[in-house]
Enzyme design. Structure first.
Site, PDB file in Angstrom:
ATOM      1  N   LYS A 559       0.860  -1.177   0.000  1.00 37.38           N
ATOM      2  CA  LYS A 559       0.000   0.000   0.000  1.00 37.38           C
ATOM      3  C   LYS A 559       0.895   1.225   0.000  1.00 37.38           C
ATOM      4  CE  LYS A 559      -1.813  -1.597   3.906  1.00 37.38           C
ATOM      5  NZ  LYS A 559      -3.247  -1.511   3.768  1.00 37.38           N
ATOM      6  N   ARG A 560       0.291   2.413  -0.187  1.00 41.45           N
ATOM      7  CA  ARG A 560       1.087   3.628  -0.081  1.00 41.45           C
ATOM      8  C   ARG A 560       1.822   3.640   1.263  1.00 41.45           C
ATOM      9  NH1 ARG A 560       0.645   7.807  -4.102  1.00 41.45           N
ATOM     10  NH2 ARG A 560       1.909   8.914  -2.600  1.00 41.45           N
ATOM     11  N   LYS A 565      -0.622   4.259   8.082  1.00 42.73           N
ATOM     12  CA  LYS A 565      -0.755   2.857   7.681  1.00 42.73           C
ATOM     13  C   LYS A 565       0.199   1.964   8.481  1.00 42.73           C
ATOM     14  CE  LYS A 565      -2.310   4.073   2.989  1.00 42.73           C
ATOM     15  NZ  LYS A 565      -3.622   3.408   2.808  1.00 42.73           N
ATOM     16  N   THR A 667      -8.946  -1.126   0.401  1.00 39.72           N
ATOM     17  CA  THR A 667      -9.512  -2.051  -0.586  1.00 39.72           C
ATOM     18  C   THR A 667      -8.518  -3.181  -0.842  1.00 39.72           C
ATOM     19  OG1 THR A 667      -8.741  -0.473  -2.250  1.00 39.72           O
ATOM     20  CG2 THR A 667     -11.105  -0.512  -1.790  1.00 39.72           C
TER      21      THR A 667
HETATM   22  O1  NBX Z   1      -9.422   5.835  -0.675  1.00 48.55           O
HETATM   23  C1  NBX Z   1      -8.223   6.109   0.001  1.00 48.55           C
HETATM   24  C2  NBX Z   1      -8.370   5.788   1.466  1.00 48.55           C
HETATM   25  O2  NBX Z   1      -7.186   6.115   2.144  1.00 48.55           O
HETATM   26  C3  NBX Z   1      -8.652   4.315   1.602  1.00 48.55           C
HETATM   27  O3  NBX Z   1      -8.881   3.985   2.929  1.00 48.55           O
HETATM   28  C4  NBX Z   1      -9.878   3.973   0.761  1.00 48.55           C
HETATM   29  O4  NBX Z   1     -10.058   2.590   0.729  1.00 48.55           O
HETATM   30  C5  NBX Z   1      -9.711   4.462  -0.665  1.00 48.55           C
HETATM   31  C6  NBX Z   1     -10.944   4.233  -1.499  1.00 48.55           C
HETATM   32  O5  NBX Z   1     -12.078   4.716  -0.854  1.00 48.55           O
HETATM   33  N1  NBX Z   1      -7.899   7.487  -0.197  1.00 48.55           N
HETATM   34  C7  NBX Z   1      -7.075   7.838  -1.137  1.00 48.55           C
HETATM   35  O6  NBX Z   1      -6.563   7.006  -1.877  1.00 48.55           O
HETATM   36  N2  NBX Z   1      -6.854   9.184  -1.241  1.00 48.55           N
HETATM   37  C8  NBX Z   1      -6.075   9.718  -2.143  1.00 48.55           C
HETATM   38  O7  NBX Z   1      -5.474   9.057  -2.945  1.00 48.55           O
HETATM   39  C9  NBX Z   1      -5.921  11.188  -2.182  1.00 48.55           C
HETATM   40  C10 NBX Z   1      -5.346  11.742  -3.292  1.00 48.55           C
HETATM   41  C11 NBX Z   1      -5.155  13.095  -3.361  1.00 48.55           C
HETATM   42  C12 NBX Z   1      -5.520  13.898  -2.277  1.00 48.55           C
HETATM   43  C13 NBX Z   1      -6.081  13.347  -1.167  1.00 48.55           C
HETATM   44  C14 NBX Z   1      -6.286  11.978  -1.114  1.00 48.55           C
HETATM   45  N3  NBX Z   1      -5.318  15.248  -2.347  1.00 48.55           N
END
Ligand code: NBX
Ligand code: IMP
Length: 821
Positions: A559-560, A565, A667
């Site tokens: 994951k990122r 995390k 996910t």
């Molecule tokens: O979205 C992710 C959440 O961290 C996860 O828990 C979740 O499963 C997923 C789908 O609902 N959020 C996410 O990926 N956010 C970003 O990538 C993001 C990108 C740009 C930004 C803020 C958040 N400025």
């Protein structure tokens, strides 16, 4: 005569048997790729194959696109700055039922399908979960028969390519378009002017509202590129429409002729910049003006496009909410609220109240994070300069919002300040989440826990004002990609065991649960996992040069890289085990391979330090003969969708260990459990619901709950006391601080350690002991293979609920009001 009244002149649909496909591939190779089969390179065969598959998608695509013109069906528009689609060939072939005949056709031409597939670039137009969710949703919307469009940005450079050099993350530009993109079609007819800056002049009355006319100072063109998205069994093919920016004037010849080449090309450069790179930020807002330009650019193009389509068919905007649903994927497209209001009020002369009803009826918004630093807001000054008319509209929306709060909540100044679309505390900023909230008829979170926390935290006051608006829609994943395509061995076994109906009705997966204790089935289930692990072991050997034992437990955190995390928690525990193995070599250790993969935002120093630490720890442990191979640590570089497709089917243990309350859903947790990995996790995000579905005996839950985290923070978390009281943890932290893993630079992790000892904002130390105990529980299960296999099978059998088809059906029913097949 409109096209509606005309009969389309359709081509002959393409044939799909192996013999015809072979002829078609040879044909494409010659006439589209321009290559003789004698000299064709693997990438030429790939091109020919993609074109052949694409033709078969197009046969369904046109029909699907025409459908709503005929039936008047409502269309769904999914607006997202990210679509993390990965490779498309396998997806399209699989959903069109072409995998076998294409493989056979290629085989008869002496070409290996698997080998050429691996050459397709991995389209990484996203950072992580939010972007991949958008891609899974696209596939599901086509599969359940919803006429849907994805709208986004055609970044020339997707998420950076990660290399690891001396343990450090290096970011290299990603270049997915460098060899062209055969899936997309440029649409010259869908080109729109996008304005920025300039002035606003009043222009008469529209009902009780002064109509304003925005005169942008600057214009760029948005050009559409369409990619077909094939649903299961090819029943529906939808469109992913990505926008690319182009200068209205490509060159100023007078400047050029004067010799000022830079000025001559200035417009071109400025336009080009808008869609050149994806912002590599997944939880901090890149505060740059460029980001706001990107957002407005794609929102304006998308609204112009969908309104053009709508007006062509219906001739009025009044029925927009009946015929159009716009879903905002997080706040990045939330300027759509102001833009739609502007178009309705200023360009279509709709009175404010009515325009507001149309806007709210059409738009809805999904929130993906509660992290304060990730909640988007824009300085008022920037908005005024770049989008002056939108800023006026936002003020007007805000005035009406605060007015109704005064009335219905009897709000005082504090409450009004908290509700306001303008944050007055941090130098006046527009809160984009609030804007999206008030401009939507539904607002959803992405797991049950996250949705509850939304109501209690970021949107607490708006929720009081509009208690019906927030709903939960727990995320899901495209089971076809993450089970059928990623794990062909497992799906074959399941089809054999419970019948082929499972391919069309995934809920039947539960039937596999009855076989959980069946020794013969367990053996076959385990054999498939082992084969997948062999493949991953080969990838590990060839990429990082570490040999791993496929019979060891593959313990995976992919994951990122982010502090919340808690990859750090994982690596601290790894070090603790390492210490134990050296201290007690006589004990019966369950061999493990710790596998990490993920990217850190380029500007996120701590996350990059964590990557470095993992790599430093890996080097020491993997080279210490005292460990005797019982523990290995691997960091696989350049995590992307394709790498995930290799790791997920090979995982035994899935690490989902975020600080409770911080992971909106996750996910990856779903993908891993579906493929028979057992989860070790906190009660966070969708882990809570995974635990409910697979049952508490088939998951290992540990640590503070979201409530306990909040309580601990309120009480004042004291990491130093925790570390002081735990010898094991203290030894681990001292080893890092003393440079055991960084002998060349003993101070390397001083900041990381200081932070852990003083602040520990993510409560790593608070959960350390519980996590270690949970890991020993995992070891105990692993030592009983039959028990492990039974649990793994029950995971697979009970994960069908997390199909994105289920999620999409819920959106369709509760938010979009569209029928599903
Ligand atoms: O979205 C992710 C959440 O961290 C996860 O828990 C979740 O499963 C997923 C789908 O609902 N959020 C996410 O990926 N956010 C970003 O990538 C993001 C990108 C740009 C930004 C803020 C958040 N400025
Ligand atoms: P758009 O919906 O106008 O973007 O057009 C894209 C595709 O929709 C066209 O290539 C047609 O397949 C279909 N389409 C557009 N207009 C009509 C119409 O009036 N009747 C039926 N299909 C249409």
């Amino acid at each position: 005569m409109t096209m509606n009244e005309m009969n389309a002149i359709d081509p002959q649909p393409r044939r799909v048997d192996a013999e015809s496909l072979k002829a078609a591939i040879v044909d494409k190779l010659a006439y589209a790729v321009g290559k003789d089969s004698i000299v064709a390179e693997p990438h030429d065969w790939l091109a020919a194959t993609i074109l052949v598959v694409r033709d078969r998608a197009i046969d369904r695509w046109m029909e699907s696109t025409r459908g709503p013109y005929r039936t008047g069906a409502k269309r769904v528009y999914y607006l997202s700055v990210e679509f993390l689609i990965g490779r498309l060939l396998r997806d399209a072939m699989s959903n069109l039922g072409l995998v076998e005949p294409i493989a056979e056709a290629l085989n008869s031409l002496g070409v290996d399908l698997d080998a050429i597939e691996a050459l397709e670039p991995d389209a990484a137009l996203g950072n992580g979960g939010l972007g991949r969710l958008a891609a899974c949703f696209m596939e599901s919307m086509a599969s359940v028969g919803i006429p849907a469009y994805g709208y986004g940005i055609r970044y020339v450079h997707g998420l950076f390519h990660q290399e690891i050099k001396d343990g450090n993350q290096i970011e290299l530009p990603e270049d997915w378009l460098s060899d062209g993109n055969l899936w997309e079609f440029e649409r010259r007819e869908a080109a729109y002017d996008i304005g920025f800056g300039g002035t606003v002049e009043s222009d008469g009355m529209a009902g009780d509202t002064v109509r304003q006319r925005w005169q942008p100072q600057e214009k760029v063109l948005a050009i559409a590129y369409d990619t077909p998205i094939v649903g299961w069994r090819g029943a529906r093919v939808n469109t992913l429409r990505l926008w690319s920016a182009r200068a209205v004037n490509q060159i100023h010849l007078d400047d050029f002729n004067r010799g000022d080449h830079v000025a001559a090309l200035a417009d071109l450069t400025r336009a080009d910049t808008i869609t050149r790179v994806l912002y590599p930020a997944d939880s901090t807002v890149a505060g740059q003006e460029l980001r706001l330009r990107q957002e407005y650019f794609f929102v304006s193009a998308s609204l112009q496009d969908l309104l053009r389509r709508h007006l062509k068919q219906f001739g009025t905007v009044e029925n927009l909410p009946d015929k159009v649903a716009i879903q905002l994927n997080d706040t990045h497209p939330s300027v759509a609220v102001a833009e739609l209001m502007r178009v309705l009020v200023d360009l279509h002369d709709i009175p404010w109240e009515k325009a507001w009803a149309i806007t709210r009826g059409t738009i809805s918004y999904t929130n993906h994070t509660l992290l304060p630093e990730a909640l988007e807001s824009w300085p008022v000054g920037l908005m005024e300069r770049l989008l002056p008319r939108h800023m006026q509209i936002i003020y007007e929306i805000n005035a009406r919002l605060l007015q109704s709060a005064r009335k219905s909540l009897d709000a005082d100044a504090d409450l009004l300040a908290s509700l306001s679309l303008i944050d007055e505390h941090h130098g006046r900023r527009v809160r984009m989440g609030q804007l999206a909230f008030v401009g939507s008829h539904k607002v959803n979170g992405v797991s049950a826990l996250h949705t509850e926390l939304m109501k209690e935290t970021v949107f607490r006051d708006l929720h009081r004002l509009y208690p019906e608006r927030i709903e939960n829609k727990t995320n899901g994943i495209a089971l076809r990609r993450w089970l059928m395509q990623a794990n062909p061995g497992l799906i074959d076994l399941l089809v054999e065991a419970i019948g082929p109906a499972v391919l069309d009705d995934v809920d039947r997966l539960v039937e596999a649960g009855a076989l959980a204790e069946d020794a013969a089935f367990q053996e076959r289930f385990a054999a498939i996992k082992r084969a997948n692990k062999m493949q991953l072991a080969e990838v590990i050997r060839s990429t990082v040069g570490v040999s791993v034992d496929p019979d060891a437990m593959f313990d995976v955190q992919i994951k990122r890289i982010h502090e919340y995390k808690r990859q750090l928690l994982n690596i601290l525990e790894t070090i603790a085990v390492y210490n134990q193995i050296r201290m007690h070599p006589e004990r019966d250790w369950a061999p493990r391979v710790k596998i990490f993969a993920g990217k850190a935002a380029a500007s996120y120093w701590t996350a990059k330090q964590i990557i470095r630490l993992i790599n430093d720890v890996a080097r020491v442990i993997n080279n210490d003969p005292a460990v005797r191979g019982l523990l290995k640590v691997v960091f696989l570089p350049n995590y992307n969708v394709s790498l995930a497709e290799t790791i997920v089917p090979a995982a035994d243990l899935s690490e989902q260990i975020s600080t409770a309350g911080m992971e909106a859903s996750g996910t990856g947790n779903m993908k891993l459990a579906l493929n028979g990995a057992i989860t070790i996790g906190t009660l966070d995000g969708a882990n809570v619901e995974i635990s409910e579905r697979v049952g508490p005996d088939n998951i290992v839950i540990f640590g503070l709950t979201a409530d306990e985290v909040a309580a601990q923070r309120r009480a004042g978390h004291n990491p130093r006391a925790i570390i002081g009281a735990d010898d094991r943890l203290r030894t681990v932290i001292e080893a890092i601080a003393d440079g055991v893993f960084s002998p060349d630079d003993r101070n390397r992790y001083r900041d990381l350690v200081d932070n852990l000892m003083t602040t520990d904002g993510f409560l790593v130390t608070a959960d350390f002991d519980a996590y270690c105990r949970a890991q020993r529980e995992v070891d105990a299960i692993w030592r009983e293979p039959a028990s492990w296999q039974a649990k793994a099978i029950r995971n697979t059998a009970n994960m069908a609920w997390f199909s994105a088809d289920r999620t999409i059906r819920q959106y369709a029913r509760d938010i979009w009001d569209v029928p599903v097949g």
